[in-house]
Design a protein around this motif. Sequence first.
Motif, PDB file in Angstrom:
ATOM      1  N   PRO A 143       0.839  -1.205   0.000  1.00 39.15           N
ATOM      2  CA  PRO A 143       0.000   0.000   0.000  1.00 39.15           C
ATOM      3  C   PRO A 143       0.872   1.253   0.000  1.00 39.15           C
ATOM      4  O   PRO A 143       2.077   1.182   0.223  1.00 39.15           O
ATOM      5  N   SER A 144       0.244   2.388  -0.253  1.00 40.77           N
ATOM      6  CA  SER A 144       0.921   3.670  -0.034  1.00 40.77           C
ATOM      7  C   SER A 144       0.783   3.968   1.451  1.00 40.77           C
ATOM      8  O   SER A 144      -0.301   3.829   2.011  1.00 40.77           O
ATOM      9  N   VAL A 145       1.868   4.364   2.084  1.00 38.92           N
ATOM     10  CA  VAL A 145       1.867   4.528   3.537  1.00 38.92           C
ATOM     11  C   VAL A 145       2.329   5.919   3.942  1.00 38.92           C
ATOM     12  O   VAL A 145       3.345   6.404   3.443  1.00 38.92           O
ATOM     13  N   VAL A 146       1.573   6.525   4.844  1.00 41.30           N
ATOM     14  CA  VAL A 146       2.017   7.736   5.526  1.00 41.30           C
ATOM     15  C   VAL A 146       2.570   7.265   6.861  1.00 41.30           C
ATOM     16  O   VAL A 146       1.879   6.571   7.615  1.00 41.30           O
ATOM     17  N   GLN A 147       3.817   7.597   7.152  1.00 37.10           N
ATOM     18  CA  GLN A 147       4.436   7.183   8.414  1.00 37.10           C
ATOM     19  C   GLN A 147       4.932   8.424   9.139  1.00 37.10           C
ATOM     20  O   GLN A 147       5.715   9.201   8.591  1.00 37.10           O
ATOM     21  N   LYS A 148       4.452   8.592  10.352  1.00 36.88           N
ATOM     22  CA  LYS A 148       4.920   9.672  11.227  1.00 36.88           C
ATOM     23  C   LYS A 148       5.162   9.039  12.592  1.00 36.88           C
ATOM     24  O   LYS A 148       4.219   8.770  13.331  1.00 36.88           O
ATOM     25  N   GLY A 149       6.423   8.779  12.882  1.00 39.23           N
ATOM     26  CA  GLY A 149       6.745   8.092  14.126  1.00 39.23           C
ATOM     27  C   GLY A 149       6.102   6.715  14.112  1.00 39.23           C
ATOM     28  O   GLY A 149       6.251   5.955  13.166  1.00 39.23           O
ATOM     29  N   ASP A 150       5.360   6.417  15.174  1.00 39.71           N
ATOM     30  CA  ASP A 150       4.710   5.113  15.289  1.00 39.71           C
ATOM     31  C   ASP A 150       3.370   5.040  14.566  1.00 39.71           C
ATOM     32  O   ASP A 150       2.753   3.981  14.515  1.00 39.71           O
ATOM     33  N   LEU A 151       2.918   6.143  14.006  1.00 32.31           N
ATOM     34  CA  LEU A 151       1.649   6.143  13.277  1.00 32.31           C
ATOM     35  C   LEU A 151       1.878   5.737  11.827  1.00 32.31           C
ATOM     36  O   LEU A 151       2.746   6.281  11.147  1.00 32.31           O
ATOM     37  N   GLN A 152       1.113   4.773  11.385  1.00 28.26           N
ATOM     38  CA  GLN A 152       1.130   4.363   9.987  1.00 28.26           C
ATOM     39  C   GLN A 152      -0.304   4.377   9.474  1.00 28.26           C
ATOM     40  O   GLN A 152      -1.193   3.814  10.101  1.00 28.26           O
ATOM     41  N   VAL A 153      -0.509   5.041   8.345  1.00 26.13           N
ATOM     42  CA  VAL A 153      -1.802   5.047   7.682  1.00 26.13           C
ATOM     43  C   VAL A 153      -1.562   4.522   6.278  1.00 26.13           C
ATOM     44  O   VAL A 153      -0.726   5.057   5.546  1.00 26.13           O
ATOM     45  N   ALA A 154      -2.273   3.459   5.910  1.00 25.33           N
ATOM     46  CA  ALA A 154      -2.048   2.816   4.617  1.00 25.33           C
ATOM     47  C   ALA A 154      -3.254   2.989   3.699  1.00 25.33           C
ATOM     48  O   ALA A 154      -4.395   2.971   4.154  1.00 25.33           O
ATOM     49  N   PHE A 155      -2.970   3.134   2.405  1.00 33.28           N
ATOM     50  CA  PHE A 155      -4.006   3.294   1.389  1.00 33.28           C
ATOM     51  C   PHE A 155      -3.794   2.239   0.316  1.00 33.28           C
ATOM     52  O   PHE A 155      -2.673   2.033  -0.151  1.00 33.28           O
ATOM     53  N   CYS A 156      -4.875   1.599  -0.086  1.00 34.73           N
ATOM     54  CA  CYS A 156      -4.776   0.552  -1.094  1.00 34.73           C
ATOM     55  C   CYS A 156      -6.063   0.491  -1.912  1.00 34.73           C
ATOM     56  O   CYS A 156      -7.152   0.607  -1.364  1.00 34.73           O
TER      57      CYS A 156
END
Length: 189
Positions: free
Chosen positions: A114-127
């Motif tokens: 997936p495309s991932v936004v990572q900021k520290g321990d936060l991961q948000v994935a898009f698929c």
Amino acid sequence: MTHIPLFFSLKGKKVLLVGSGKIAQRKLKNLLQYTNDVDIVAKECTEAIKDLIQTHSLVFTCKAYDPSDLEGYDIVVACIDDYDLQKSIYNETRKNRQLYSCVDFPKYCDFIFPSVVQKGDLQVAFCTGGISPSLTKELKIFFDKLIPNEVIGFLDEMKVLRNKYSKGTKRQMILKDKVKCFMKNYFIT
């Protein structure tokens, strides 16, 4: 059929990357964020991948893929232009019960990057299940701008609080109130 959203640890998993073009380079960079246990098999190698191999002490075997190359790997990622070979590797991974992903056939993929936004321990994935990688890329850019960098420090604070209080209702309320305050400060709620 869609894929289950799942965050999966690569700890103790051995990965084989077949191919060494631009797409292989992107997949390799992605994998290297989570593991250095990646070996590469390809007929040739780009300078960019050579740099990644040297920087991360990876194993590169310069040769055409052979089914015997799959031995000992848990995960196989094929980044090659040969559609028949992608399908053939898929069939071989079925025999070995290996997880497989390739670039052109979502139906042959056990998982998709997936495309991932990572900021520290936060991961948000898009698929989108491989239907529109350009949409997931644009969503990544949008949410990367939307999510404040302050979330990194906030999650560090939450980690401390989570360990400070015993599991139970009191801890749940404290953590929930902190999240509400964070959301109120950084997002319209």
